[in-house]
Design a protein around this motif. Structure first.
Motif, mmCIF file in Angstrom:
data_model
loop_
_atom_site.group_PDB
_atom_site.id
_atom_site.type_symbol
_atom_site.label_atom_id
_atom_site.label_comp_id
_atom_site.label_asym_id
_atom_site.label_seq_id
_atom_site.Cartn_x
_atom_site.Cartn_y
_atom_site.Cartn_z
ATOM 1 N N LEU A 146 -0.307 3.661 -2.595
ATOM 2 C CA LEU A 146 -1.610 4.220 -2.244
ATOM 3 C C LEU A 146 -1.466 5.291 -1.165
ATOM 4 C CD1 LEU A 146 -4.668 4.112 -2.638
ATOM 5 C CD2 LEU A 146 -4.735 2.370 -0.836
ATOM 6 N N GLN B 256 -11.956 -2.043 -2.178
ATOM 7 C CA GLN B 256 -10.704 -2.036 -2.933
ATOM 8 C C GLN B 256 -10.972 -2.312 -4.412
ATOM 9 O OE1 GLN B 256 -7.943 -5.186 -1.987
ATOM 10 N NE2 GLN B 256 -6.193 -3.915 -2.549
ATOM 11 N N ARG C 142 -0.175 8.324 -2.699
ATOM 12 C CA ARG C 142 -1.252 8.998 -3.420
ATOM 13 C C ARG C 142 -2.150 9.770 -2.451
ATOM 14 N NH1 ARG C 142 -5.496 5.861 -7.273
ATOM 15 N NH2 ARG C 142 -6.664 7.671 -7.961
ATOM 16 N N SER D 150 0.804 -1.222 0.000
ATOM 17 C CA SER D 150 0.000 0.000 0.000
ATOM 18 C C SER D 150 0.837 1.271 0.000
ATOM 19 C CB SER D 150 -0.933 0.002 1.210
ATOM 20 O OG SER D 150 -1.843 -1.069 1.119
ATOM 21 N N HIS E 6 -10.934 4.521 -1.922
ATOM 22 C CA HIS E 6 -9.669 4.021 -1.382
ATOM 23 C C HIS E 6 -9.579 4.291 0.121
ATOM 24 C CE1 HIS E 6 -7.458 2.433 -4.769
ATOM 25 N NE2 HIS E 6 -7.663 3.526 -5.485
ATOM 26 N N THR F 176 -9.105 1.500 3.055
ATOM 27 C CA THR F 176 -8.043 1.587 4.057
ATOM 28 C C THR F 176 -8.614 1.527 5.470
ATOM 29 O OG1 THR F 176 -6.748 2.885 2.500
ATOM 30 C CG2 THR F 176 -6.062 2.950 4.794
#
Length: 149
Positions: free
Chosen positions: A31, A99, A34, A28, A51, A55
């Motif tokens: 991610l 996801q 991001r 991750s 997202h 998480t």
């Protein structure tokens, strides 16, 4: 004894938790980067919210697995329905759903930028197969030098 869980239950629980947490965190990193960029630049991508949900459910899954919370609060009431292992799986499934939704949204938004050429795709697959076979070969060769029980 060969059963680590009987001899050292806390170590066993920590190592099992780490076996799932470490790969998730490692995978991750892009991610999380991001998320960091979107927080700094206040981006408005629709997939970011999904997202975030994924998480949150991933961390909730880890928390439920590590804490055994429902049955710790009321012992004996969650023996059949609502046990932490069941809640852990439900949270994991919901997190996986979010996801997949986020990935599909990302693919729809970035479709033009994500199309690799055939040569790139075959090259990536070839590298993955070569690395996997090398790992299998190294592990197989190391078995020759292990003493027999």
């Amino acid at each position: 004894s060969r059963f680590l869980e009987v001899e050292r239950p806390r170590f066993s629980k920590a190592s099992r938790t780490l076996a799932f947490v470490y790969p998730y965190l490692f995978d991750s990193i892009p991610l999380f980067y991001r998320f960091y960029l979107c927080a700094a630049e206040s981006c408005t991508e629709a997939a970011i919210l999904v997202h975030y949900k994924h998480t949150v459910f991933a961390f909730l899954t880890c928390f439920i697995f590590a804490s055994h919370l429902p049955e710790r609060l009321a012992p004996g009431h969650f023996d059949y329905i609502g046990h932490s292992h069941q809640v852990f799986h439900v949270c994991g499934i919901i997190g996986t759903h979010f996801q997949m939704e986020a990935i599909m949204m990302d693919m729809a938004e970035r479709h033009d930028r994500l199309l690799p050429t055939s040569l790139q795709a075959l090259g990536s697959m070839g590298i993955c197969v070569a690395v996997s076979l090398a790992i299998i070969g190294l592990c197989s060769v190391s078995l020759r030098f292990m003493p027999e029980p």
